[in-house]
Design an enzyme around this catalytic site. Sequence first.
Site: not given
Length: 630
Positions: A37-38, A76
Amino acid sequence: MRILLPFFLLAALIFFSCNSESQKDLPPPNILWISTEDIDPAWGGYGDEYAATPNIDGLAADGFIFTRASANSPICAPARSTLITGMYATSLGTQHLRSDVPLPNDLKILPEILREHGYYTSNNVKTDYNFSAEGRWDDSSKDAHWRNRKEGQPFFSVVNFMITHEGPTNNDDPESVKKDLKLRHDPAKAPIPPYFPDTPKMREIIAHAYDLISIFDQGVGELVQQLKDDGLYDNTIIFVFSDHGFGLPRHKRWLTNSGLHIPLVLHVPEKYRHLVSNLETQQVDDLVGFVDFAPTVLGLAGIAPSSYMEGNNFLGPNAVKNQYNFGFRSRADDCHEMSRSVSDGRYLYIRHYLPQLPYIQNAIIFTQGKQAMEEIYRARNEKTLPNHMEQYFHPKMTIELYDLEEDPYELNNLAMKPEHQERIGLFQKELDQWMVKHRDSGMLNESEYMLRAKGSSVYEILRDDTQFDPEKTLEAMNLVGQIDGASTLKRMQDQDPLVRYWGLIALEYAGLNSSLLIQELENMLDDPSPINAIQSAKMLIQIKEDPKAYQTLGKYLQAEEETTVLHAAIALRLLEEKAQPLIPLVVDEIYPKYAGEVWGRYKSWSYPMFIGMALDQARINCGEEIRVRN
């Protein structure tokens, strides 16, 4: 007359003949997605000398590095919805963070299709698709693993790492999450983009983010070792990627390249290289997006993509090269937004349809518990914040255009340059055509389409010509940013509630204030479309704090449909201190319906959370002290 073939040609024919036969005997490849993620493309293989990612770089060394991969959305849930369906989230109504959207009964997502063709499918553990994932995987849990399949069964497995999420990145106790990491990044050497304040604290945050990437890299190494231990490494195609840009301001939630651009490394065993025969070099500059991943995996598995999939297979002899990557940004948390983008790889074009809303709104998500934002606020208070970041606290320009080769940090908006007007016109035409073709649900406010979709699905009502005219709606949308009061006021009297809505938005952005406008706003307090009544009430309160407008907004804060309440709560938050007359109603009657234990205050992670966040910020704006524990 006998013709003798040269030896090397004869050998080649024999090799390819045998190889062709052996390819027919190959079992379907296993496919492993390793997602995190991210994070930006902050891996060594991308030339980032500050990164320490030996395991990912090892996969890239004998694999492929994609330099122009896009998440399609910079946050997301809509990105993951696009990824797992092969459809733009805007086609399904799943483009917001977060939501619970009804899908057509016959729509099958990627793991369901693979299961029908004999694959074992496992997901560990995050879904976050904006629709229910129940029953769509063989196993979707914290224990999900390819090792749980039947002997010899091909698998499609997804392992999602959350260590690099904006939560750990902004953790005020970073040592607790990286206590086992031996090699740490030196903050003094951290790369600081020019839009961030170059301060010791910001350097610590960036260094910490890179430390978390190193922890993810260790996780990649462990999964690769498990494949080798199981004798499966040479039978498994591996994708390693992030779900969007860094969990930092100007990255996550931003429809810039820094929010959309993702790292993507592909490992393909030698025996399956024929499945990626279009890839001729380690570095792949083709435009690919999340929307393309599902049809591409199906192609690797020898399965035709579903007719409703909107992406293209980007691997193998039947690969399709994209001319553009499209992007979208809609509501995130309780911050409403409507922006779309298109890039040809060199230039990125962004069109904002709610430009009156700044990138950084006065909202809980930007003010509570995020170290990077706290540092930005501190620098802003000290008048040391770079001007480019300061701009994000103010209304946006309607159009942005960036040259990603000459201006990789996207600091110089070319939208007003005469020499780029032809390019802007071309990009806008492509964007218009894309929005119409895919029946972009962002043309309808979320409250509107969720009300219309009761008993059906958003996808289906978007394709019902009796409910939605995309060309007519888009014509009204494109008035946003134009100063044409008479034409826009005429839209407010249209029979189509969508046209009326975009007329309201265009007038709000233009800042017009006339007796004629006030009369129209007063009339629209009784509009049958709740979002039009909510928007009219907000505008009237901003102009003259109208008592009936407060009554209207209070009515919709008590509505049954949660998305209607959410957008009424967002309107209340945007009123800042003018929300005061409705605060007693919020405290006594509305807030208790959405209170719970999520973040110590909210009932759930979906609409009740965002309603609560908007109501909390409205109360803060009116003088209450509230601290959210996120």
